[in-house]
Motif scaffolding. Structure first.
Motif, PDB file in Angstrom:
ATOM      1  N   VAL A  30     -72.398  51.357  51.733  1.00  0.00           N
ATOM      2  CA  VAL A  30     -71.533  51.652  50.588  1.00  0.00           C
ATOM      3  C   VAL A  30     -71.222  50.380  49.815  1.00  0.00           C
ATOM      4  O   VAL A  30     -71.242  50.345  48.578  1.00  0.00           O
ATOM      5  CB  VAL A  30     -70.224  52.316  51.065  1.00  0.00           C
ATOM      6  N   ARG A  31     -70.936  49.310  50.562  1.00  0.00           N
ATOM      7  CA  ARG A  31     -70.569  48.039  49.920  1.00  0.00           C
ATOM      8  C   ARG A  31     -70.973  46.894  50.844  1.00  0.00           C
ATOM      9  O   ARG A  31     -70.925  47.016  52.070  1.00  0.00           O
ATOM     10  CB  ARG A  31     -69.055  48.006  49.679  1.00  0.00           C
ATOM     11  N   ASP A  46     -67.066  42.133  53.279  1.00  0.00           N
ATOM     12  CA  ASP A  46     -66.623  43.376  52.638  1.00  0.00           C
ATOM     13  C   ASP A  46     -67.494  44.582  53.011  1.00  0.00           C
ATOM     14  O   ASP A  46     -67.424  45.622  52.369  1.00  0.00           O
ATOM     15  CB  ASP A  46     -66.625  43.218  51.113  1.00  0.00           C
ATOM     16  N   LEU A  47     -68.297  44.466  54.082  1.00  0.00           N
ATOM     17  CA  LEU A  47     -69.210  45.554  54.445  1.00  0.00           C
ATOM     18  C   LEU A  47     -68.459  46.857  54.722  1.00  0.00           C
ATOM     19  O   LEU A  47     -67.503  46.891  55.500  1.00  0.00           O
ATOM     20  CB  LEU A  47     -70.028  45.175  55.690  1.00  0.00           C
ATOM     21  N   VAL A  48     -68.914  47.912  54.076  1.00  0.00           N
ATOM     22  CA  VAL A  48     -68.508  49.287  54.389  1.00  0.00           C
ATOM     23  C   VAL A  48     -69.785  50.099  54.484  1.00  0.00           C
ATOM     24  O   VAL A  48     -70.619  50.051  53.571  1.00  0.00           O
ATOM     25  CB  VAL A  48     -67.594  49.892  53.309  1.00  0.00           C
ATOM     26  N   TYR A  49     -69.970  50.795  55.611  1.00  0.00           N
ATOM     27  CA  TYR A  49     -71.150  51.642  55.690  1.00  0.00           C
ATOM     28  C   TYR A  49     -70.774  53.021  56.219  1.00  0.00           C
ATOM     29  O   TYR A  49     -69.768  53.209  56.886  1.00  0.00           O
ATOM     30  CB  TYR A  49     -72.274  50.992  56.488  1.00  0.00           C
ATOM     31  N   ALA A  50     -71.600  53.978  55.824  1.00  0.00           N
ATOM     32  CA  ALA A  50     -71.433  55.362  56.257  1.00  0.00           C
ATOM     33  C   ALA A  50     -72.697  55.753  56.996  1.00  0.00           C
ATOM     34  O   ALA A  50     -73.743  55.118  56.869  1.00  0.00           O
ATOM     35  CB  ALA A  50     -71.211  56.272  55.051  1.00  0.00           C
ATOM     36  N   THR A  84     -66.920  53.422  57.748  1.00  0.00           N
ATOM     37  CA  THR A  84     -66.070  52.379  58.293  1.00  0.00           C
ATOM     38  C   THR A  84     -66.519  50.993  57.859  1.00  0.00           C
ATOM     39  O   THR A  84     -67.609  50.822  57.308  1.00  0.00           O
ATOM     40  CB  THR A  84     -66.077  52.463  59.841  1.00  0.00           C
ATOM     41  N   SER A  85     -65.662  50.026  58.124  1.00  0.00           N
ATOM     42  CA  SER A  85     -66.029  48.611  58.043  1.00  0.00           C
ATOM     43  C   SER A  85     -66.296  48.161  59.480  1.00  0.00           C
ATOM     44  O   SER A  85     -65.344  47.927  60.240  1.00  0.00           O
ATOM     45  CB  SER A  85     -64.885  47.783  57.434  1.00  0.00           C
ATOM     46  N   PRO A  86     -67.542  48.068  59.883  1.00  0.00           N
ATOM     47  CA  PRO A  86     -67.849  47.846  61.303  1.00  0.00           C
ATOM     48  C   PRO A  86     -67.596  46.414  61.747  1.00  0.00           C
ATOM     49  O   PRO A  86     -67.630  45.477  60.950  1.00  0.00           O
ATOM     50  CB  PRO A  86     -69.339  48.176  61.379  1.00  0.00           C
ATOM     51  N   ARG A  87     -67.343  46.277  63.031  1.00  0.00           N
ATOM     52  CA  ARG A  87     -67.271  44.954  63.636  1.00  0.00           C
ATOM     53  C   ARG A  87     -68.676  44.499  64.024  1.00  0.00           C
ATOM     54  O   ARG A  87     -69.535  45.323  64.347  1.00  0.00           O
ATOM     55  CB  ARG A  87     -66.382  44.991  64.879  1.00  0.00           C
ATOM     56  N   LEU A  88     -68.894  43.208  63.994  1.00  0.00           N
ATOM     57  CA  LEU A  88     -70.159  42.672  64.484  1.00  0.00           C
ATOM     58  C   LEU A  88     -70.242  42.901  65.987  1.00  0.00           C
ATOM     59  O   LEU A  88     -69.226  43.001  66.677  1.00  0.00           O
ATOM     60  CB  LEU A  88     -70.269  41.183  64.177  1.00  0.00           C
ATOM     61  N   MET A  89     -71.462  42.968  66.499  1.00  0.00           N
ATOM     62  CA  MET A  89     -71.674  43.188  67.928  1.00  0.00           C
ATOM     63  C   MET A  89     -71.942  41.862  68.635  1.00  0.00           C
ATOM     64  O   MET A  89     -72.596  40.983  68.080  1.00  0.00           O
ATOM     65  CB  MET A  89     -72.873  44.120  68.145  1.00  0.00           C
ATOM     66  N   ARG A  90     -71.470  41.757  69.857  1.00  0.00           N
ATOM     67  CA  ARG A  90     -71.753  40.568  70.662  1.00  0.00           C
ATOM     68  C   ARG A  90     -73.081  40.681  71.399  1.00  0.00           C
ATOM     69  O   ARG A  90     -73.579  39.702  71.939  1.00  0.00           O
ATOM     70  CB  ARG A  90     -70.622  40.325  71.660  1.00  0.00           C
ATOM     71  N   ALA A  91     -73.624  41.885  71.441  1.00  0.00           N
ATOM     72  CA  ALA A  91     -74.891  42.115  72.143  1.00  0.00           C
ATOM     73  C   ALA A  91     -75.531  43.371  71.583  1.00  0.00           C
ATOM     74  O   ALA A  91     -74.909  44.117  70.815  1.00  0.00           O
ATOM     75  CB  ALA A  91     -74.647  42.264  73.649  1.00  0.00           C
ATOM     76  N   ALA A  92     -76.768  43.592  71.961  1.00  0.00           N
ATOM     77  CA  ALA A  92     -77.466  44.803  71.532  1.00  0.00           C
ATOM     78  C   ALA A  92     -76.904  46.021  72.253  1.00  0.00           C
ATOM     79  O   ALA A  92     -76.326  45.908  73.338  1.00  0.00           O
ATOM     80  CB  ALA A  92     -78.956  44.672  71.833  1.00  0.00           C
TER      81      ALA A  92
END
Length: 304
Positions: A46-47, A83-87, A26-34
Motif C-alpha cells: 500500500v505504501r 512507512d511500509l504498509v502492506y495488505a 498492517t505495518s509489519p515488523r522486520l523479522m529476525r529470522a526466516a
C-alpha cells in the motif's frame, strides 16, 4: 542503532491454521529470522517498500506491487521503509489449486519462484480492506466471498504484465538463512511439489534431497513443524478439495488423481482433516447460497 521493533518467528514458523484464509493490513515488523507457513502468501504494498530474502533469491516490492509466493519456502522480511504498509493474506493450498493460472506459473510458484506485478489500481487497497473485514466477520458467507474475490483478483494477473523472480542467476544462499538446513528443506519441498500426486515416501524424498531418510524426516520436522507425511497429506487433500469444488469427477477418481492409493485411505484422511466425507464436502460446497444483487441477472448459471 536500529530501534525498530522486530518479529521473532516461532521455532518452526508454521501457522496453526494452514487450511484457513488469513488476511492482514498492517505495518509489519522486520523479522529476525526466516519463517515458513503452509500457505501461499499474497502481498500488496500500500505504501513504502519491502525487501524479502527468499530461498535462493531476493525480492524488493514497492508501493503498488502485487506479489505472490509459496510460504512453504523460507522467507524473511529483512528490510523495509519506515512507512511500509502492506495488505495481503495467507492463502490455503486448497484455494491455490483452484486458481486458473498458467500451469507453468503455478508449478514455478510451488518450486520457490516469486510472482510480481505492478499492474494494480486504486481499487486494490479498498478490496484488501474489505476482504480483511469479511474474513474476520464471523459470517461464513462473507468469508467465502472474500476467498472467491481474492482468487478472481489473482487470476486477473495473467492478463497483465508480471515477472517471475529470480530472472537472473539464483543467489548461493538467502543471505542469512540457515545455510545448512534451508537448502535441504527447499529440495524436499521442490520434490514433493512435483511428485505429491505419485506414490512417494521418505526414501524417495531423501534420495532426491541427497540425504539419509532419517535425517530428511528430522530436518523437515524441525524446520517446518510438520512431518513429511503430514505435509504430503496436506498437499494431496488440498488438491482433492479443489477438484471436488470444481469438477464432476467421481470421488474415486479424485482420490486416485490426488495421490491416494485407495478410496478407503482417502476417505479416512479426508474425514480426519475436514470432519466430513468427500461426498459431504462436495454437497456442502455446492449448497452454499448465492448472493443476489439487485437487479439479479443470471449469467452462465451464476447470479450477478
Amino acid at each position: 542503532m536500529d530501534s525498530r521493533p522486530y518479529y521473532e518467528p516461532r521455532a518452526n514458523g508454521v501457522e496453526r491454521l494452514p487450511t484457513a484464509l488469513q488476511m492482514f493490513l498492517t505495518s509489519p515488523r522486520l523479522m529476525r529470522a526466516a519463517h515458513w507457513h503452509a500457505q501461499v502468501e499474497v502481498n500488496y504494498i500500500v505504501r513504502g517498500w519491502a525487501h524479502y530474502r527468499m530461498a535462493g533469491h531476493e525480492a524488493r516490492f514497492v508501493a503498488g506491487d502485487f506479489a505472490l509466493f509459496w510460504g512453504g519456502q523460507p522467507h524473511w522480511l529483512d528490510d523495509a521503509s519506515d512507512d511500509l504498509v502492506y495488505a495481503g493474506g495467507h492463502l490455503p493450498l486448497v484455494h491455490f489449486f483452484r486458481l486458473r493460472l498458467p500451469a507453468d506459473v503455478q508449478a514455478k510458484l510451488m518450486q520457490g519462484a516469486t510472482l510480481v506485478s505492478s499492474a494494480t489500481d486504486a481499487a486494490d487497497p479498498v478490496n484488501f480492506e474489505r476482504w480483511l473485514e469479511y474474513t474476520r466477520s464471523g459470517d461464513p458467507m462473507k468469508a467465502n466471498l472474500a476467498v472467491d474475490e481474492l482468487l478472481l483478483r489473482i487470476e486477473r494477473l495473467r492478463f497483465s504484465a508480471y515477472q517471475l523472480l529470480p530472472q537472473t542467476q539464483r543467489v548461493a544462499d538467502a543471505g542469512g538463512l540457515d545455510q545448512h538446513t534451508s537448502p535441504i528443506v527447499v529440495r524436499i519441498c521442490d520434490f514433493i511439489a512435483d511428485n505429491f500426486r505419485e506414490e512417494i515416501d521418505s526414501v524417495d524424498i531423501a534420495v532426491a534431497a541427497d540425504i539419509h531418510p532419517k535425517y530428511a524426516m528430522t530436518v523437515f520436522k524441525k524446520c517446518t513443524g510438520m512431518t513429511l507425511n503430514d505435509y504430503i497429506n496436506l498437499m494431496r487433500l488440498s488438491y482433492a478439495q479443489a477438484l471436488l469444488m470444481r469438477d464432476e469427477a467421481s470421488v474415486l477418481a479424485v482420490a486416485m488423481d490426488s495421490g491416494f492409493g485407495s478410496l478407503s485411505a482417502f476417505n479416512k484422511s479426508f474425514r480426519k482433516v475436514s470432519g466430513m466425507s468427500p461426498s459431504d464436502f462436495r454437497r456442502e460446497v455446492r449448497s452454499r447460497p448465492s448472493v443476489a444483487l439487485t437487479p439479479a441477472v443470471a449469467v452462465d448459471g451464476r447470479v450477478n
